[in-house]
Design an enzyme around this catalytic site. Structure first.
Site, mmCIF file in Angstrom:
data_model
loop_
_atom_site.group_PDB
_atom_site.id
_atom_site.type_symbol
_atom_site.label_atom_id
_atom_site.label_comp_id
_atom_site.label_asym_id
_atom_site.label_seq_id
_atom_site.Cartn_x
_atom_site.Cartn_y
_atom_site.Cartn_z
ATOM 1 C CD GLU A 82 76.428 46.998 0.574
ATOM 2 O OE1 GLU A 82 76.479 45.666 0.769
ATOM 3 O OE2 GLU A 82 76.548 47.816 1.537
ATOM 4 C CG ASP A 102 73.505 44.130 1.122
ATOM 5 O OD1 ASP A 102 74.102 43.828 1.108
ATOM 6 O OD2 ASP A 102 72.658 45.149 2.114
ATOM 7 C CB ILE A 104 77.714 39.823 3.168
ATOM 8 C CG1 ILE A 104 77.501 38.779 2.651
ATOM 9 C CG2 ILE A 104 77.634 40.220 4.901
ATOM 10 C CD1 ILE A 104 79.033 38.083 3.273
ATOM 11 C CG ASP A 105 72.109 44.732 5.660
ATOM 12 O OD1 ASP A 105 72.597 45.277 4.822
ATOM 13 O OD2 ASP A 105 71.726 44.028 6.910
ATOM 14 C CB THR A 107 80.000 43.397 5.311
ATOM 15 O OG1 THR A 107 78.466 43.076 4.463
ATOM 16 C CG2 THR A 107 80.725 43.199 5.306
ATOM 17 C CG ASP A 232 71.345 49.187 3.545
ATOM 18 O OD1 ASP A 232 72.019 48.123 3.572
ATOM 19 O OD2 ASP A 232 71.918 49.938 3.801
HETATM 20 C C1 IPD Z 1 74.903 47.482 6.892
HETATM 21 C C2 IPD Z 1 74.472 47.759 7.849
HETATM 22 C C3 IPD Z 1 74.748 48.274 9.197
HETATM 23 C C4 IPD Z 1 73.739 49.729 8.783
HETATM 24 C C5 IPD Z 1 74.851 50.707 7.738
HETATM 25 C C6 IPD Z 1 74.363 49.597 6.025
HETATM 26 P P1 IPD Z 1 75.813 46.132 4.579
HETATM 27 O O1 IPD Z 1 74.921 47.126 5.277
HETATM 28 O O2 IPD Z 1 72.820 47.293 7.536
HETATM 29 O O3 IPD Z 1 73.920 47.931 10.013
HETATM 30 O O4 IPD Z 1 74.072 50.299 9.777
HETATM 31 O O5 IPD Z 1 73.793 51.355 6.917
HETATM 32 O O6 IPD Z 1 74.977 50.002 5.337
HETATM 33 O O7 IPD Z 1 77.125 47.487 4.327
HETATM 34 O O8 IPD Z 1 76.812 45.241 5.863
HETATM 35 O O9 IPD Z 1 75.819 45.532 3.144
#
Ligand code: IPD
Length: 264
Positions: A82, A102, A104-105, A107, A232
């Site tokens: 990411e 990813d 930290i999913d 964030t 994701d």
């Molecule tokens: C996001 C989260 C969020 C989702 C976004 C993602 P990130 O990932 O999963 O819930 O709505 O589409 O991009 O930016 O926290 O790695």
């Protein structure tokens, strides 16, 4: 609906990617400890594509750690991650073994100390997903899926829901980082439709990866989102498929169509 079973993980005999999988598990656990510790500390926060698209020093730290460790152990492997993509690295999926990361999913959750955050590591070879490892850092839940070998959470077999009646379903979705009027209108109108259809409930937890893990565990019946990125989805896709669930893309996103990947 088949609940979480008690079967133990099948031995990975004859698995050519066993070592990669084991390294991924160790790295996810290690990264998870760093994220958990950092959750309640002060953070260096920046924005990316919008004011709601956040990144922190910990996202970079964890991504660099995972990639440098993997590069040392598997020098010929490729990476799609990411924060590297956000910094301009190209997302190219070739037939080479490729890690899709990813760090930290969730964030935004992480920034706000909302304890729903995960590290997600997927692995593809010949453009086919081989395994996914997702670690829920605060609940210390390790979700894994290996192609043909099942999906597990802390060693317990996972099964996705078989519910097909929307009026009996718990549905998960995510908002994503866009806040333009057209995106918001679409998001709210879809919520309204689901509620008119008398879905039991709609949940937005702030981590698409963990929402997808809940789906694999049969704790929700469906999930949808517009604008998901490959990092994701990669690890979670293997876990859901191995739990008997289905992942589809109405906009033709697929691992085989990298030109459709959103990398910024
Ligand atoms: C996001 C989260 C969020 C989702 C976004 C993602 P990130 O990932 O999963 O819930 O709505 O589409 O991009 O930016 O926290 O790695």
């Amino acid at each position: 609906m088949k609940p979480c079973g008690k079967d133990e993980a099948a031995p990975a005999a004859g698995d050519p990617w066993k070592e990669c999988f084991e390294v991924a598990v160790q790295l996810a656990l290690r990264a998870g400890q760093i994220i958990k510790k950092a959750l309640t500390e002060d953070k260096d926060v920046s924005t990316k594509t919008s004011a709601a698209d956040l990144v922190t020093d910990t996202d970079h730290l964890v991504e660099n750690l995972i990639i440098s460790e993997l590069r040392t152990q598997f020098p010929s492997h490729r990476f799609i991650a990411e924060e590297s993509a956000a910094s301009g690295s190209k997302c190219v999926l070739t037939a080479h073994p490729t890690w899709i990361i990813d760090p930290i999913d969730g964030t935004c959750n992480f920034v706000h100390r909302f304890p729903t955050v995960a590290v997600s590591i997927g692995f593809a070879v010949n453009q086919e997903l081989e395994f996914g490892v997702i670690y829920h850092c605060t609940e210390e839940r390790l979700y894994t899926g290996q192609r043909g070998r099942g999906a597990f959470c802390n060693g317990q077999r996972l099964w996705a829901s078989r519910e097909t009646d929307l009026s009996k379903a718990l549905v998960l979705t995510e908002i994503g980082p866009k806040r333009d009027p057209a995106t918001l209108k679409l998001f709210l109108s879809n919520m309204e439709r689901l509620l008119h259809a008398k879905a039991h409930g709609v949940r937005v937890i702030g981590s698409s990866t963990l929402a997808l893990c809940h789906l694999a565990a049969g704790a929700a019946d469906a999930y949808y989102q517009f604008g998901l990125h490959c990092w994701d989805l990669a690890a979670a896709t293997v876990i859901i498929r191995e739990a008997g669930g289905i992942v589809i893309d109405t906009s033709e996103w697929s691992l085989r169509a990298p030109e459709r990947w959103q990398c910024s």
